[in-house]
Design an enzyme around this catalytic site. Structure first.
Site, mmCIF file in Angstrom:
data_model
loop_
_atom_site.group_PDB
_atom_site.id
_atom_site.type_symbol
_atom_site.label_atom_id
_atom_site.label_comp_id
_atom_site.label_asym_id
_atom_site.label_seq_id
_atom_site.Cartn_x
_atom_site.Cartn_y
_atom_site.Cartn_z
ATOM 1 N N CYS A 197 67.728 62.106 35.473
ATOM 2 C CA CYS A 197 66.960 62.667 36.594
ATOM 3 C C CYS A 197 67.400 64.076 36.995
ATOM 4 C CB CYS A 197 67.063 61.736 37.795
ATOM 5 S SG CYS A 197 66.485 60.103 37.389
ATOM 6 N N ASN B 74 66.259 65.550 44.906
ATOM 7 C CA ASN B 74 67.173 65.533 43.763
ATOM 8 C C ASN B 74 67.882 66.870 43.597
ATOM 9 O OD1 ASN B 74 66.747 62.903 43.184
ATOM 10 N ND2 ASN B 74 65.749 63.206 41.217
ATOM 11 N N ASP C 234 53.844 48.086 28.826
ATOM 12 C CA ASP C 234 54.541 49.114 28.042
ATOM 13 C C ASP C 234 53.889 49.144 26.672
ATOM 14 O OD1 ASP C 234 57.607 50.485 28.491
ATOM 15 O OD2 ASP C 234 56.633 50.619 26.516
ATOM 16 N N GLU D 204 70.316 54.468 39.427
ATOM 17 C CA GLU D 204 70.714 53.474 38.437
ATOM 18 C C GLU D 204 72.034 52.860 38.884
ATOM 19 O OE1 GLU D 204 70.566 54.882 34.409
ATOM 20 O OE2 GLU D 204 68.663 55.866 34.768
#
Ligand code: UGA
Length: 466
Positions: A279, A227, A30, A154
């Site tokens: 999302c 999604n 990262d 999540e």
């Protein structure tokens, strides 16, 4: 295998820990040095079940964290790109971080690499990654690009990753698809699930899981379309809930009846104040936009978003219906996260509701089991009172609002709650209770897609007053 994961957000971090768990050497990168330092110190960064266990098992051994992309690229043969793909103002996904990563890989490449898109990206991104790699000097024979969309949620991210319902590999080259299959072998042959130290399987786990190999473009569309479809299911049931309210039907009964048809299925039929998170809102606009650019006007998706936004205003009307004037009313708010089980507040409908209520000049006392610290960052000092205890939150409240579906909120001690509150009114944006249970405990209860329910003694009192 030696794997690099670029990006340590929800997907990157969980993937890194889970790949280490199934036996790979993983280096997670990262560019935020503070995050890397925190991860190296032993912090988990996000609230996610089983993640602390996995990090404790593998950190410093099979799992390392660094801020140096070059090191990670040089020491790995498979590189997963898991950086953010936020919405640009146009609604398109902003893919500049993906492009930066592709440039870095091209400039460092020292042996054959398989570059895997793990971030959610619009169709044709793999072609762009290939093009950027070539433009930045990576020899054609030194790399392949594969799309391997991630379907974790999540809150259940670790078990979703280790026990997925399917693994999709979109590759235009058979050898690259084969390497990816090897990466996932312990999940595809069921050997991971048999380990004594395996993270426990959820009830509906599919073990061993199935592999679906497609073209890169199909894999990219599978992710966006999945999604969009799930979001559509939620908006559909929310619209049905609105009809139920208008005609006196009970949406929970309707869901039971609809969901038991295997062609429909009962999942993602929970009505509420709408979907949120990092999302669905972003992916819907990105899918809408890429469809439009490719010549198809996918207007159904606009309607899905419109219904979703409307849910908040309908909920606000319910609060008004319960309390008449809102100015100065003390509201106990349960939930700030966009759903239960996470500390994530991105695009949280609960936060959006609190903002609407603040505009109405309500006094807000809020409690969330995990998201409070994050929520504190987005409100001005003193704008919202944050509580650390559910029942303290309810003290002297004119009404209690349930905005997130945390398990803790579904099992409240209603007697204790009722004693703490000024008025026994619950407005439930997640349908966590049976109306009968609330009535029996003396609460006036408003929920989604079901009639308002008032205890008999309250009706009598109101009639006497009239
Ligand atoms: C979603 C998808 O479910 C994952 O498969 C996908 O991998 C992920 O997006 C992603 O693209 O990264 P997530 O956003 O973590 O996962 O959470 P969900 O459980 O899907 O919930 C999304 C929102 O829909 C939440 O606000 C939730 O409260 C709401 N929701 C969900 C409902 O209102 N009703 C339902 O029946 C289900």
């Amino acid at each position: 295998m030696d794997i690099a994961i670029i990006g340590s957000g929800y997907v990157g971090l969980v993937a890194a820990a889970a790949f280490a768990e199934i036996g790979h050497n993983v280096i997670c990168v990262d560019n935020d040095v503070t995050k890397v330092d925190a991860l190296n110190r032993g912090e988990t960064l996000i609230h996610e079940r089983f993640l602390p266990e996995l990090l404790a098992r593998h950190r410093g051994d099979r799992l390392r964290f660094t801020s140096c992309v070059d090191d990670a690229v040089r020491s790995s043969s498979v590189i997963f790109i898991a950086v953010g793909t936020p919405s640009a103002e146009s609604g398109d996904a902003d893919l500049s971080l993906v492009e930066n990563v592709a440039c870095s890989i091209a400039q460092t490449i020292n042996s054959h690499k398989i570059i895997v898109e793990k971030s959610t990206v619009p169709v044709c991104t793999s072609q762009w990654i290939r093009r950027v790699m070539l433009q930045n000097g990576a020899p054609r024979e030194m790399f392949d690009v594969v799309c391997n969309p991630e379907f974790l949620r999540e809150g259940t991210a670790v078990t979703d990753f280790l026990y997925p319902h399917r693994i999709v590999i979109g590759a235009d080259c058979a050898s690259a698809a084969e390497t990816l299959r090897k990466v996932y072998t312990p999940l595809l042959d069921g050997s991971y699930a048999k380990l004594t130290k395996a993270i426990p399987q959820p009830d509906n786990a599919v073990v061993p899981t199935r592999l679906i190999v497609t073209s890169a473009e199909s894999a990219e569309v599978i992710k966006h379309a999945s999604n969009a479809f799930l979001a559509m299911k939620i908006s559909f049931i929310n619209a049905v809930a609105n009809v139920c309210e208008a005609v006196g039907a009970d949406v929970e009964e309707v869901c039971k009846g609809m969901g038991s048809d295997a062609r429909i299925g009962s999942e993602f039929l929970k009505p509420g104040i709408g979907y949120g998170g990092s999302c669905f809102p972003k992916d819907l606009t990105a899918f809408r936009s890429v469809s439009y650019d490719s010549g198809y006007d996918f207007r159904l998706l606009d309607e899905v978003c419109r219904i979703n936004e409307e849910q908040r205003f309908r909920f606000l009307r319910k609060v008004r219906q319960a309390l008449w004037n809102l100015k100065g009313k003390r509201l106990a708010v349960l939930g700030l996260a966009y759903k239960g089980g996470t500390d994530d507040i991105r695009e949280s409908p609960a936060i959006a509701m609190v903002k609407l209520l603040l505009k109405e000049k309500c006094e807000i006392v809020a409690y969330d089991p995990a998201a409070t610290e994050r929520a504190k960052e987005i409100f001005r000092d003193g704008e919202v009172q944050f509580s650390h205890d559910l029942y303290d939150t309810a003290t002297d409240a004119d009404a209690l609002l349930i905005l997130t579906d945390w398990e803790e909120f579904a099992g409240m001690d209603l007697t204790r709650l009722g004693k703490a509150m000024k008025n026994q009114i619950v407005i439930d944006g997640r349908n966590l209770y049976r109306p009968e249970t609330m009535i029996e405990s003396g609460f006036t209860y408003y929920s989604i897609g079901r009639r308002e329910r008032v205890p008999r003694k309250v009706v009598r009192r109101l009639n006497t007053a009239a």
